[in-house]
Design a protein around this motif. Structure first.
Motif, PDB file in Angstrom:
ATOM      1  N   THR A   1       6.786 -30.573 -80.794  1.00 51.58           N
ATOM      2  CA  THR A   1       7.550 -31.799 -81.030  1.00 51.58           C
ATOM      3  C   THR A   1       7.521 -32.670 -79.769  1.00 51.58           C
ATOM      4  N   ASN A   2       8.625 -32.802 -79.050  1.00 51.58           N
ATOM      5  CA  ASN A   2       8.657 -33.632 -77.841  1.00 51.58           C
ATOM      6  C   ASN A   2       8.719 -32.791 -76.566  1.00 51.58           C
ATOM      7  N   THR A   3       8.266 -31.552 -76.644  1.00 49.59           N
ATOM      8  CA  THR A   3       8.241 -30.679 -75.470  1.00 49.59           C
ATOM      9  C   THR A   3       6.794 -30.367 -75.114  1.00 49.59           C
ATOM     10  N   LEU A   4       6.415 -30.702 -73.879  1.00 55.03           N
ATOM     11  CA  LEU A   4       5.065 -30.432 -73.391  1.00 55.03           C
ATOM     12  C   LEU A   4       5.090 -29.187 -72.510  1.00 55.03           C
ATOM     13  N   THR A   5       4.082 -28.333 -72.669  1.00 57.21           N
ATOM     14  CA  THR A   5       3.868 -27.210 -71.763  1.00 57.21           C
ATOM     15  C   THR A   5       2.631 -27.555 -70.953  1.00 57.21           C
ATOM     16  N   VAL A   6       2.720 -27.447 -69.624  1.00 54.33           N
ATOM     17  CA  VAL A   6       1.656 -27.937 -68.763  1.00 54.33           C
ATOM     18  C   VAL A   6       1.305 -26.946 -67.658  1.00 54.33           C
TER      19      VAL A   6
END
Length: 108
Positions: free
Chosen positions: A47-52
C-alpha cells in the motif's frame, strides 16, 4: 534526477528500512528513489509503505524529516547529460554515479 511524486509520511532515522509515504501507487519495486541526498532501492511495497535498501549508489544513510519530497530516480550511464524539468537545471553523471550540476552562467 527524477520528479517529485510523493512525500514521507513519517520522519526517518538513518537506519529504518521501512517507511510510509503519501502515495505508494506511484512507485515500483526494484527501482531507486532519492530523499534529500540519499538514494534508496525499493525492495517491496505494501500500500503506502515502502521497504528499501538504504544508502545505495555511493550515497550515505541519513535522517529525513516528515513531509520531505521523494524523487523517482533514473540511473544513467557515466557521461550522460540529464535535464531536471522542475528546476530547468542540467546535470551530468560521472563514474561512480555522482551527479554534477552544470553551471548556467553565460560564457562558462
Amino acid at each position: 534526477r527524477g520528479d517529485t511524486t510523493a512525500t514521507l509520511g513519517e520522519a526517518l532515522d538513518d537506519s529504518e528500512t521501512g517507511f510510509d509515504d503519501s502515495d505508494g501507487t506511484l512507485f515500483k519495486a526494484n527501482t531507486t528513489i532519492k530523499i534529500d541526498n540519499e538514494q534508496m532501492y525499493i525492495t517491496g511495497i505494501a500500500t503506502n509503505t515502502l521497504t528499501v535498501k538504504r544508502a545505495v549508489n555511493g550515497t550515505v544513510a541519513a535522517a529525513h524529516n516528515l513531509g520531505t519530497a521523494i524523487y523517482r530516480t533514473q540511473i544513467v550511464p557515466a557521461g550522460s547529460l540529464c535535464f531536471e524539468t522542475n528546476t530547468g537545471d542540467w546535470y551530468v553523471t560521472v563514474d561512480g554515479g555522482a551527479t554534477w550540476l552544470l553551471d548556467k552562467t553565460p560564457g562558462n
